[in-house]
Motif scaffolding. Structure first.
Motif, PDB file in Angstrom:
ATOM      1  N   PRO A  84       0.824  -1.207   0.000  1.00  0.00           N
ATOM      2  CA  PRO A  84       0.000   0.000   0.000  1.00  0.00           C
ATOM      3  C   PRO A  84       0.859   1.258   0.000  1.00  0.00           C
ATOM      4  N   GLU A  85       0.375   2.280  -0.675  1.00  0.00           N
ATOM      5  CA  GLU A  85       1.093   3.554  -0.792  1.00  0.00           C
ATOM      6  C   GLU A  85       2.464   3.358  -1.436  1.00  0.00           C
ATOM      7  N   LYS A 165      13.407  14.580   9.224  1.00  0.00           N
ATOM      8  CA  LYS A 165      11.956  14.401   9.292  1.00  0.00           C
ATOM      9  C   LYS A 165      11.488  13.313   8.323  1.00  0.00           C
ATOM     10  N   GLU A 166      12.172  13.166   7.207  1.00  0.00           N
ATOM     11  CA  GLU A 166      11.866  12.050   6.309  1.00  0.00           C
ATOM     12  C   GLU A 166      12.175  10.713   6.997  1.00  0.00           C
ATOM     13  N   CYS A 171      10.374   5.767   9.796  1.00  0.00           N
ATOM     14  CA  CYS A 171      10.473   4.916  10.976  1.00  0.00           C
ATOM     15  C   CYS A 171       9.124   4.742  11.667  1.00  0.00           C
ATOM     16  N   LEU A 172       8.349   5.824  11.775  1.00  0.00           N
ATOM     17  CA  LEU A 172       7.107   5.778  12.550  1.00  0.00           C
ATOM     18  C   LEU A 172       5.862   5.469  11.736  1.00  0.00           C
ATOM     19  N   HIS A 173       5.881   5.763  10.445  1.00  0.00           N
ATOM     20  CA  HIS A 173       4.674   5.550   9.647  1.00  0.00           C
ATOM     21  C   HIS A 173       4.152   4.118   9.732  1.00  0.00           C
ATOM     22  N   PRO A 174       5.005   3.088   9.650  1.00  0.00           N
ATOM     23  CA  PRO A 174       4.465   1.722   9.762  1.00  0.00           C
ATOM     24  C   PRO A 174       3.806   1.448  11.110  1.00  0.00           C
ATOM     25  N   PHE A 179      -0.437   9.284   7.480  1.00  0.00           N
ATOM     26  CA  PHE A 179       0.475  10.323   7.025  1.00  0.00           C
ATOM     27  C   PHE A 179       0.655  11.377   8.111  1.00  0.00           C
ATOM     28  N   PHE A 180       1.870  11.886   8.264  1.00  0.00           N
ATOM     29  CA  PHE A 180       2.086  13.086   9.067  1.00  0.00           C
ATOM     30  C   PHE A 180       3.163  13.931   8.393  1.00  0.00           C
TER      31      PHE A 180
END
Length: 250
Positions: A84-85, A165-166, A171-174, A179-180
């Motif tokens: 996904p994405e 920030k990327e 690291c945190l998106h999964p 989205f943030f």
């Protein structure tokens, strides 16, 4: 034509495989043929040669990083499918991250038993025109000014903020599943001598990751590139991150 592997910048501690290579402009059209076992997804069927080359080179790096992380106890690894994405789907029991930027491709991977999640990003240092156009999108008010005394030129500094920030997002998106944006985190500190940074969430991302939580990571600069990495240990902390004992970076 041959693959030119590069030394890996010191972004990770512990059991993390990390593979980097150069993607020469003159070789771009040949890369999909060089790694013919790595199939292009249908979404890239009409992509420009550069994008196709980045895809197969990234999957190549990911496979080698997985082999390093497995330490001879896993594999062989098939090319990573697209999820996904359009994110890569890592094999069960492993986590990882891929990055590519103008002539440079890299991937990092680790066993999920030791590492909960990780992020990796590399960027070419922005030019003045690009920096001016993205500054307000990337940096919060006062963020760059607070870091101005750390010895970086303005374009390096903005590129570092962007890359950190990327890496935080990767690291945190999964883990948060949403989205943030750049303004939901602030780069708090940079230690040029140690190559370490601390980044703080300005807004909550989930019940686990709330505002004010800090994460530590490593960065490296060289050859016009900025590299950043972050590891969340399996216990929840940022492994080797140096986040001053605060939040998830403890």
């Amino acid at each position: 034509m041959s693959v030119r592997h590069l030394p890996s910048p010191a972004l990770f501690e512990g059991p993390v495989g990390h593979v980097c290579l150069a993607l020469e402009a003159g070789d771009i059209e040949s890369w999909p043929q060089l790694f013919a076992d790595i199939a292009l997804p249908e979404s890239l069927a009409k992509a420009v040669p550069k994008r196709k080359a980045e895809f197969v080179a990234g999957r190549h790096c990911a496979r080698l990083a997985l082999e390093q992380a497995a330490g001879g106890g896993g594999g062989p690894f098939a090319p990573l499918p697209v999820g996904p994405e359009r994110a890569p789907v890592w094999p069960a029991g492993y986590v990882g991250s891929i990055t590519h930027t103008h002539g440079y491709v890299a991937a990092a991977a680790a066993r999920a038993g030791a590492v909960r999640s990780l992020g990796l990003d590399s960027e070419r240092v922005m030019g003045a025109e690009t920096a001016e156009s993205v500054r307000s999108m990337v940096a919060l008010e006062g963020e760059l000014e607070a870091l101005a005394g750390e010895g970086f030129d303005p374009w390096q500094l903005l590129t570092l903020v962007f890359s950190v920030k990327e890496t935080l997002y990767k690291c945190l998106h999964p883990l948060v599943g949403r989205f943030f944006g750049f303004h939901e985190a602030r780069l708090c500190s940079l230690d040029a001598r140690a190559g370490r940074y601390v980044v703080e969430l300005t807004k909550g991302l989930s019940g686990e990751f709330g505002p004010g939580m800090r994460f530590g990571g490593r960065f490296a600069l060289g050859a016009g590139l900025v590299h950043t990495g972050m590891v969340l240990a399996a216990g929840g902390g940022a492994a080797g991150g140096g986040a001053a004992g605060e939040g998830a970076g403890a």
